[in-house]
Design a protein around this motif. Structure first.
Motif, mmCIF file in Angstrom:
data_model
loop_
_atom_site.group_PDB
_atom_site.id
_atom_site.type_symbol
_atom_site.label_atom_id
_atom_site.label_comp_id
_atom_site.label_asym_id
_atom_site.label_seq_id
_atom_site.Cartn_x
_atom_site.Cartn_y
_atom_site.Cartn_z
ATOM 1 N N LEU A 1 0.843 3.599 8.536
ATOM 2 C CA LEU A 1 1.053 3.899 7.168
ATOM 3 C C LEU A 1 0.927 5.371 6.923
ATOM 4 O O LEU A 1 1.607 5.902 6.089
ATOM 5 C CB LEU A 1 -0.052 3.208 6.404
ATOM 6 N N SER A 2 0.158 6.075 7.544
ATOM 7 C CA SER A 2 0.141 7.472 7.303
ATOM 8 C C SER A 2 1.102 8.356 7.677
ATOM 9 O O SER A 2 1.713 9.136 6.938
ATOM 10 C CB SER A 2 -1.398 8.093 7.903
ATOM 11 N N ALA A 3 1.760 8.106 8.702
ATOM 12 C CA ALA A 3 3.302 8.646 9.226
ATOM 13 C C ALA A 3 4.288 8.175 8.202
ATOM 14 O O ALA A 3 4.857 9.177 7.700
ATOM 15 C CB ALA A 3 3.237 7.733 10.404
ATOM 16 N N ARG A 4 4.068 7.059 7.531
ATOM 17 C CA ARG A 4 4.961 6.725 6.600
ATOM 18 C C ARG A 4 4.939 7.667 5.323
ATOM 19 O O ARG A 4 5.848 8.206 4.760
ATOM 20 C CB ARG A 4 5.286 5.536 6.179
ATOM 21 N N VAL A 5 3.557 7.863 4.985
ATOM 22 C CA VAL A 5 3.297 8.575 3.735
ATOM 23 C C VAL A 5 3.731 10.047 4.011
ATOM 24 O O VAL A 5 4.209 10.494 3.308
ATOM 25 C CB VAL A 5 1.797 8.446 3.404
ATOM 26 N N LYS A 6 3.393 10.676 5.075
ATOM 27 C CA LYS A 6 3.579 12.055 5.417
ATOM 28 C C LYS A 6 5.123 12.275 5.396
ATOM 29 O O LYS A 6 5.401 13.507 5.287
ATOM 30 C CB LYS A 6 2.915 12.501 6.758
ATOM 31 N N ALA A 7 5.852 11.316 6.027
ATOM 32 C CA ALA A 7 7.196 11.535 6.105
ATOM 33 C C ALA A 7 7.899 11.920 4.785
ATOM 34 O O ALA A 7 8.757 12.534 4.604
ATOM 35 C CB ALA A 7 7.948 10.436 6.790
ATOM 36 N N ALA A 8 7.290 10.984 3.790
ATOM 37 C CA ALA A 8 8.033 10.872 2.477
ATOM 38 C C ALA A 8 7.376 12.003 1.463
ATOM 39 O O ALA A 8 7.829 12.527 0.668
ATOM 40 C CB ALA A 8 7.713 9.586 1.635
ATOM 41 N N HIS A 9 5.994 12.397 2.153
ATOM 42 C CA HIS A 9 5.228 13.421 1.231
ATOM 43 C C HIS A 9 4.218 14.373 2.284
ATOM 44 O O HIS A 9 3.082 14.039 2.350
ATOM 45 C CB HIS A 9 4.106 12.693 0.257
ATOM 46 N N PRO A 10 5.086 15.249 2.770
ATOM 47 C CA PRO A 10 4.306 16.180 3.867
ATOM 48 C C PRO A 10 3.031 16.766 3.437
ATOM 49 O O PRO A 10 2.297 16.944 4.410
ATOM 50 C CB PRO A 10 5.576 17.162 4.166
ATOM 51 N N TRP B 1 2.231 7.099 -6.973
ATOM 52 C CA TRP B 1 1.163 8.217 -7.422
ATOM 53 C C TRP B 1 1.638 9.424 -6.786
ATOM 54 O O TRP B 1 1.644 10.667 -7.407
ATOM 55 C CB TRP B 1 -0.027 7.719 -7.234
ATOM 56 N N LEU B 2 2.033 9.600 -5.460
ATOM 57 C CA LEU B 2 2.301 10.796 -4.965
ATOM 58 C C LEU B 2 3.572 11.470 -5.568
ATOM 59 O O LEU B 2 3.909 12.828 -5.706
ATOM 60 C CB LEU B 2 2.420 10.657 -3.457
ATOM 61 N N SER B 3 4.673 10.701 -5.958
ATOM 62 C CA SER B 3 5.463 11.141 -6.618
ATOM 63 C C SER B 3 5.585 11.729 -7.826
ATOM 64 O O SER B 3 6.319 12.222 -8.767
ATOM 65 C CB SER B 3 6.648 9.931 -6.876
ATOM 66 N N ARG B 4 4.278 11.258 -8.385
ATOM 67 C CA ARG B 4 3.836 11.959 -9.846
ATOM 68 C C ARG B 4 2.836 12.986 -9.674
ATOM 69 O O ARG B 4 2.064 13.147 -10.536
ATOM 70 C CB ARG B 4 3.377 10.681 -10.816
ATOM 71 N N ALA B 5 2.702 13.742 -8.464
ATOM 72 C CA ALA B 5 2.285 14.981 -8.132
ATOM 73 C C ALA B 5 0.683 14.736 -7.890
ATOM 74 O O ALA B 5 0.100 15.644 -7.663
ATOM 75 C CB ALA B 5 2.355 15.838 -9.377
ATOM 76 N N LEU C 1 0.976 -1.083 0.020
ATOM 77 C CA LEU C 1 0.095 -0.037 0.085
ATOM 78 C C LEU C 1 0.960 1.242 -0.252
ATOM 79 O O LEU C 1 0.480 2.142 -0.684
ATOM 80 C CB LEU C 1 -0.948 0.002 1.281
ATOM 81 N N PHE C 2 1.945 1.067 0.809
ATOM 82 C CA PHE C 2 3.070 2.442 0.821
ATOM 83 C C PHE C 2 3.624 2.762 -0.979
ATOM 84 O O PHE C 2 3.567 3.870 -1.039
ATOM 85 C CB PHE C 2 3.885 2.161 1.770
#
Length: 534
Positions: A223-232, A190-194, A183-184
């Motif tokens: 999971l959300s903590a991992r996502v926000k760390a990479a994509h604030p 997709w977050l890396s693609r804006a 999931l991450f």
């Protein structure tokens, strides 16, 4: 923490029904790109796409076969990146719909699991049981579905183990952990693609036998903590469960909650039964924005009680996404409701303090259609066919298929409204009394008036017909969803006058008297008798 979502206005696009660029009868990304100016001029700043990944479309894309590839019928990954780029030029962000809890049986993960008895990415049992489906492959036994039979539940573990059901795995078992990592990776791709974030389908369905959702909340928090760390700046918005207690969404790291099924709030306001009756959905027999509601004070009061309880249980100020409708629910314009009644509903939606979500076509008052064919899993139960809220967008009444597609009418995704007076974008542009122009004006007022958005306090002055509330210190909202003139006197308004920012059928007289015409509404800036802003 404040995010860009605080001031957002979401527009949900059900992609196969929005705009077809290549004449195959199915909407696509290039068609959506061609209509980005419509969204920008409307005042939208966030698009939410229903699932647009590769799929066999047994459930309109909620059965994903490849999370990292756009479905060919919609275009390519490059087309999605182009949409994101073109939207960004207009100040519009993009949310994708993430189906987190299950895949299609066609997904390679499931195909491999159906071959290998040691694979625990899905939930397999040796014996039949509720929700279990016979294996389609050489692996013996049964797999657990999440919704339709063709949607096997991904294994995120069980909150409680049971020796009599040895197939249960703990949330930290290899299969569940592999799925969490996947999931991450999907979100990161997709977050890396804006992409700006995700609306998460059935977000609280992940961990099984999880009474109270504590294990699922802990999973999302990680999971959300991992996502926000990479994509604030990424945001995550869940499809809420109606059994969810207030505060769970915040604990899970979600940026807002979604008032659709949750606490029946949406049904108390807007939905008047066009989608049929189903035990898992709110009671649609009457709602506040229904001119025939038998007891509006009770309906509105129930909503306000639930709203306040949710805010109090979530720390005092919680972002809530409130939609007009969506791909599962009947539209605002569902008989016997008429376009005349929509101004009051939109006024509330755009000034209450929630994050509004407008379903495509609602801005022109598209009708909920009955009698449509079952298509791509639209039949949820014998009495509930979701096709009625998925008919193709009506752009104009000059071209075939209302400008949606050049395909023969019998080949378009679903039949369209056959009535000669069906609403269309082109016919409503520049017509001041049209639903489209009303919505555009209301969105412009919201955009230029911070007190009408999510952070200012809301003070209810009277709950019933009419409904009158103050936003912050300087703005007053009046709505009357009933079909009769309503009048009352509010002591709080004595000695004040008010400048209308957008109003129809509301008179504020000296002494605090408020008179509202049938289906009237108004947004006002409060001023003192001498013209000084309060």
């Amino acid at each position: 923490m404040t995010t860009w979502l605080d001031d957002a206005v979401i527009y949900q696009i059900f992609l196969p029904s929005f705009a077809d660029s290549d004449g195959d009868g199915i909407g696509d990304l290039r068609g959506a790109i061609a209509h980005l100016d419509h969204l920008a001029e409307l005042g939208i700043d966030t698009v939410w796409f229903n699932p647009c990944f590769a799929s066999p479309f047994r459930d309109a894309g909620y059965d994903v076969a490849d999370y990292l590839r756009i479905a060919p019928r919609y275009g390519s990954n490059t087309d999605m990146e182009r949409f994101i780029g073109e939207a960004g030029k207009r100040g519009i962000r993009v949310l994708l719909d993430l189906v987190a809890g299950h895949t299609s049986v066609d997904h390679p993960w499931f195909q491999a699991s159906a071959q290998d008895e040691t694979d625990d990415r899905y939930i397999w049992s040796d014996c039949p049981g509720e929700g279990f489906v016979p294996s389609p492959g050489p692996r013996p036994g049964y797999y657990l579905k999440n919704f339709f039979d063709e949607q096997p539940a991904l294994n995120f573990g069980y909150a409680r183990l049971n020796p009599s059901e040895p197939w249960r795995r703990s949330v930290d078992a290899p299969g569940p952990r592999k799925n969490l990592d996947a999931l991450f990776e999907i979100m990161d791709y997709w977050l890396s693609r804006a992409v700006a974030g995700f609306r998460v389908d059935m977000a609280y369905s992940l961990v099984k036998d999880d009474e109270g959702f504590d294990a699922t909340v802990a999973l999302w928090a990680e999971l959300s903590a991992r996502v926000k760390a990479a994509h604030p700046h990424a945001v995550l918005v869940p499809e809420n469960d109606h059994r969810l207690a207030p505060g769970k969404g915040a604990a899970a790291g979600f940026d807002a909650d979604f008032f659709l099924v949750i606490e029946k709030a949406h049904g108390l306001l807007f939905n008047n039964g066009g989608a049929g009756t189903l035990s898992t959905l709110p009671d649609h027999s009457a709602c506040y924005f229904d001119a025939t509601a038998p007891d509006p004070e009770t309906t509105l009061g129930d909503f306000l009680t639930r709203w306040q309880a949710h805010q109090d249980g979530s720390g005092g100020h919680r972002l809530v996404v409130l939609p007009t409708s969506d791909h599962d629910y009947s539209r605002l314009n569902t008989a016997p409701r008429t376009p005349r009644e929509l101004g009051a509903a939109f006024t509330f939606l755009l000034t209450w303090g929630s994050v509004p979500s407008i379903y495509y076509g609602e801005e022109i008052g598209m009708r909920y259609l009955t009698g449509l064919p079952v298509h791509e899993g639209s039949q949820w139960s014998p009495g509930f066919n979701r096709a009625g809220c998925r008919s193709p967008m009506q752009w104009n009444n000059r071209q075939p298929n209302a400008g949606f597609s050049t395909a023969p009418a019998e080949k378009i995704y679903l039949p369209q409204d056959p009535e000669p007076d069906r609403p269309a974008v082109a016919q409503q542009l520049g017509e001041p009394s049209s639903t489209l122009e009303r919505v555009r004006r209301l969105l412009a007022v919201r955009r230029t008036t911070p007190e009408l958005r999510t952070t200012a306090a809301t003070t209810v002055l009277t709950a019933g017909y009419p409904f009158v509330y103050r936003r912050g210190e300087r703005h007053l909202v009046v709505v009357n969803p009933s079909g009769t003139v309503r009048e009352l006197t509010l002591p709080e308004l004595r000695g004040l006058t008010a400048r209308p920012l957008e109003a129809d059928g509301v008179v504020l007289a000296d002494g605090g008297t408020v008179t509202v015409a049938p289906f009237g509404y108004g947004v006002f800036e409060i001023v003192r008798a001498g013209g000084l802003v309060v």
